[in-house]
Design a protein around this motif. Structure first.
Motif, PDB file in Angstrom:
ATOM      1  N   UNK A 105       0.846  -1.205   0.000  1.00  0.00           N
ATOM      2  CA  UNK A 105       0.000   0.000   0.000  1.00  0.00           C
ATOM      3  C   UNK A 105       0.880   1.253   0.000  1.00  0.00           C
ATOM      4  N   UNK A 106       0.555   2.206  -0.843  1.00  0.00           N
ATOM      5  CA  UNK A 106       1.282   3.467  -0.854  1.00  0.00           C
ATOM      6  C   UNK A 106       0.763   4.379   0.247  1.00  0.00           C
ATOM      7  N   UNK A 107       1.586   5.346   0.612  1.00  0.00           N
ATOM      8  CA  UNK A 107       1.190   6.346   1.605  1.00  0.00           C
ATOM      9  C   UNK A 107       0.705   5.683   2.888  1.00  0.00           C
ATOM     10  N   UNK A 108       1.560   4.861   3.482  1.00  0.00           N
ATOM     11  CA  UNK A 108       1.241   4.182   4.732  1.00  0.00           C
ATOM     12  C   UNK A 108       1.923   4.916   5.879  1.00  0.00           C
ATOM     13  N   UNK A 109       1.165   5.158   6.941  1.00  0.00           N
ATOM     14  CA  UNK A 109       1.693   5.787   8.146  1.00  0.00           C
ATOM     15  C   UNK A 109       1.372   4.863   9.321  1.00  0.00           C
ATOM     16  N   UNK A 110       2.360   4.622  10.177  1.00  0.00           N
ATOM     17  CA  UNK A 110       2.131   3.665  11.257  1.00  0.00           C
ATOM     18  C   UNK A 110       2.826   4.103  12.536  1.00  0.00           C
ATOM     19  N   UNK A 111       2.393   3.496  13.633  1.00  0.00           N
ATOM     20  CA  UNK A 111       2.997   3.731  14.943  1.00  0.00           C
ATOM     21  C   UNK A 111       2.841   2.468  15.766  1.00  0.00           C
ATOM     22  N   UNK A 112       3.861   2.189  16.584  1.00  0.00           N
ATOM     23  CA  UNK A 112       3.858   1.015  17.455  1.00  0.00           C
ATOM     24  C   UNK A 112       4.134   1.452  18.883  1.00  0.00           C
ATOM     25  N   UNK A 113       3.330   0.924  19.810  1.00  0.00           N
ATOM     26  CA  UNK A 113       3.547   1.111  21.237  1.00  0.00           C
ATOM     27  C   UNK A 113       3.879  -0.253  21.820  1.00  0.00           C
ATOM     28  N   UNK A 114       4.990  -0.357  22.555  1.00  0.00           N
ATOM     29  CA  UNK A 114       5.355  -1.673  23.082  1.00  0.00           C
ATOM     30  C   UNK A 114       4.541  -2.002  24.327  1.00  0.00           C
ATOM     31  N   UNK A 115       4.756  -3.191  24.863  1.00  0.00           N
ATOM     32  CA  UNK A 115       3.937  -3.673  25.975  1.00  0.00           C
ATOM     33  C   UNK A 115       4.057  -2.800  27.224  1.00  0.00           C
ATOM     34  N   UNK A 116       5.159  -2.065  27.330  1.00  0.00           N
ATOM     35  CA  UNK A 116       5.356  -1.176  28.477  1.00  0.00           C
ATOM     36  C   UNK A 116       4.777   0.214  28.245  1.00  0.00           C
ATOM     37  N   UNK A 117       4.161   0.421  27.091  1.00  0.00           N
ATOM     38  CA  UNK A 117       3.555   1.708  26.806  1.00  0.00           C
ATOM     39  C   UNK A 117       4.477   2.713  26.174  1.00  0.00           C
ATOM     40  N   UNK A 118       5.644   2.250  25.694  1.00  0.00           N
ATOM     41  CA  UNK A 118       6.614   3.154  25.094  1.00  0.00           C
ATOM     42  C   UNK A 118       6.380   3.243  23.586  1.00  0.00           C
ATOM     43  N   UNK A 119       6.307   4.457  23.077  1.00  0.00           N
ATOM     44  CA  UNK A 119       6.110   4.696  21.658  1.00  0.00           C
ATOM     45  C   UNK A 119       7.431   4.513  20.931  1.00  0.00           C
ATOM     46  N   UNK A 120       7.419   3.686  19.889  1.00  0.00           N
ATOM     47  CA  UNK A 120       8.634   3.477  19.105  1.00  0.00           C
ATOM     48  C   UNK A 120       9.043   4.772  18.400  1.00  0.00           C
ATOM     49  N   UNK A 121      10.354   4.977  18.272  1.00  0.00           N
ATOM     50  CA  UNK A 121      10.874   6.239  17.756  1.00  0.00           C
ATOM     51  C   UNK A 121      10.375   6.567  16.355  1.00  0.00           C
TER      52      UNK A 121
ATOM     53  N   UNK B 104     -10.960  21.352   9.114  1.00  0.00           N
ATOM     54  CA  UNK B 104     -10.312  20.378   9.995  1.00  0.00           C
ATOM     55  C   UNK B 104      -9.805  19.187   9.190  1.00  0.00           C
ATOM     56  N   UNK B 105     -10.584  18.759   8.210  1.00  0.00           N
ATOM     57  CA  UNK B 105     -10.169  17.613   7.390  1.00  0.00           C
ATOM     58  C   UNK B 105      -8.978  17.974   6.503  1.00  0.00           C
ATOM     59  N   UNK B 106      -8.843  19.249   6.142  1.00  0.00           N
ATOM     60  CA  UNK B 106      -7.720  19.654   5.300  1.00  0.00           C
ATOM     61  C   UNK B 106      -6.395  19.645   6.057  1.00  0.00           C
ATOM     62  N   UNK B 107      -6.444  19.460   7.368  1.00  0.00           N
ATOM     63  CA  UNK B 107      -5.197  19.315   8.128  1.00  0.00           C
ATOM     64  C   UNK B 107      -4.663  17.891   8.050  1.00  0.00           C
ATOM     65  N   UNK B 108      -5.436  16.965   7.476  1.00  0.00           N
ATOM     66  CA  UNK B 108      -5.007  15.572   7.392  1.00  0.00           C
ATOM     67  C   UNK B 108      -4.210  15.332   6.113  1.00  0.00           C
ATOM     68  N   UNK B 109      -3.471  14.220   6.074  1.00  0.00           N
ATOM     69  CA  UNK B 109      -2.509  14.005   4.988  1.00  0.00           C
ATOM     70  C   UNK B 109      -3.110  13.372   3.736  1.00  0.00           C
ATOM     71  N   UNK B 110      -4.300  12.811   3.817  1.00  0.00           N
ATOM     72  CA  UNK B 110      -4.858  12.083   2.676  1.00  0.00           C
ATOM     73  C   UNK B 110      -5.728  13.012   1.831  1.00  0.00           C
ATOM     74  N   UNK B 111      -5.281  13.265   0.606  1.00  0.00           N
ATOM     75  CA  UNK B 111      -5.987  14.210  -0.245  1.00  0.00           C
ATOM     76  C   UNK B 111      -7.419  13.784  -0.527  1.00  0.00           C
ATOM     77  N   UNK B 112      -7.656  12.477  -0.599  1.00  0.00           N
ATOM     78  CA  UNK B 112      -8.982  11.991  -0.948  1.00  0.00           C
ATOM     79  C   UNK B 112     -10.067  12.334   0.047  1.00  0.00           C
TER      80      UNK B 112
END
Length: 298
Positions: free
Chosen positions: A1-17, A159-167
């Motif tokens: 998939x193009x234009x993918x944005x992701x985030x992971x939080x580990x089991x201790x609640x730490x956000x991956x860099x 508000x929606x124009x602040x988001x990254x997805x043009x569609x």
């Protein structure tokens, strides 16, 4: 998939860099936050979870679990036509004329049918109880206590124009009548992790959140082996090609004009990792696949 944005939080609640701070529409993951808001009001004695609503045969729990029998507008051609031509969202009166809240698909508690209109009813119940709009109430009872700094309820096309997805940037968020939160991908992952692992809700409320109604078996084109619905939470077992065994997850998928998403935590397997994935396009199954891949990563 193009234009993918992701985030992971580990089991201790730490956000991956590498977690994305891109602003995205959370679409139906907002339902999870609405459910948490309603449960906080239940804990305070301001709402009742299992008492029938006035002049209605269904309860707040049934609405949050899509078991009230309330219909939806998703299959109405006039809804899609109005959105496509960029019209202004319908007022409540028009919504309930087209989808009457008392013309039920089944007797409350005897079936299951996904209903955005049901969550509109919950939204109005929350607003009437608190004497404030959903945006202010969600911020006070859920978003701020979870430590989310940039996420908010979208109210206008601006508000929606602040988001990254043009569609989706010209979409009026009022067409999703229950409301849409917009915010960083990283905060979506943190929101679910802190909701399921923190102290925002009492243990009994978290148990109610996760107490699922079984929906069915495998879903074509998606990684679900078993699917169920709690209170504002999609739960069940997922497995993708190459996995030795499925894992149990809880969270919510998301989708609207221009983008899809998947926000899930692995539960009951000792991992406790939480993932948020948002991507351009309309393939929700691929977003879930991508989230599952990150959930099982070492």
């Amino acid at each position: 998939m193009a234009d993918i944005y992701s985030a992971v939080v580990d089991a201790r609640g730490r956000l991956r860099d590498e977690a994305s701070r891109a602003i995205v529409p959370w679409w139906s993951f907002t339902k999870t936050l609405i459910a948490a808001c309603a449960l906080r009001l239940v804990e305070d004695g301001r709402l009742a979870l299992d008492a029938p609503l006035a002049d209605r045969g269904y309860t707040l729990r049934a609405l949050l679990q899509h078991r009230a029998g309330v219909g939806d507008y998703g299959n109405l051609p006039e809804y899609h036509a109005a959105v496509a031509r960029g019209g202004e969202p319908w007022a409540d009166a028009e919504v309930f004329t087209r989808v009457p809240a008392d013309r039920l698909l089944f007797a409350p508690g005897t079936g299951w049918a996904y209903s955005n209109v049901g969550y509109l009813i919950v939204r109005r119940l929350i607003e009437e109880t608190c004497g404030a709009g959903l945006g202010a109430t969600l911020h006070a009872l859920v978003l701020a206590p979870l430590g989310l700094q940039a996420s908010r309820l979208a109210e206008t096309r601006a508000d929606m124009r602040t988001t990254v997805f043009e569609g989706g940037q010209d979409y009026h968020p009022g067409w999703a009548f229950h409301g849409i939160v917009v915010g960083p991908v990283a905060e979506a992952a943190l929101a679910l992790h802190r909701l399921l692992n923190g102290d925002l809700l009492a243990p009994a409320s978290r148990a109610a959140l996760l107490d699922r109604h079984a929906i069915g078996g495998p879903v074509d084109g998606r990684p679900w082996l078993t699917a169920g619905y709690g209170l504002g939470l999609m739960t069940g077992a997922m497995q993708r090609p190459g996995m030795a065994e499925p894992i149990r997850v809880a969270g919510h998928s998301a989708g609207g004009p221009g983008s899809v998403g998947a926000v899930y935590q692995s539960i009951g397997d000792g991992r406790g990792r939480t993932v948020a994935v948002f991507a351009a396009g309309s393939d929700g199954g691929s977003a879930e696949d991508h989230a599952l891949e990150k959930l099982i990563a070492a």
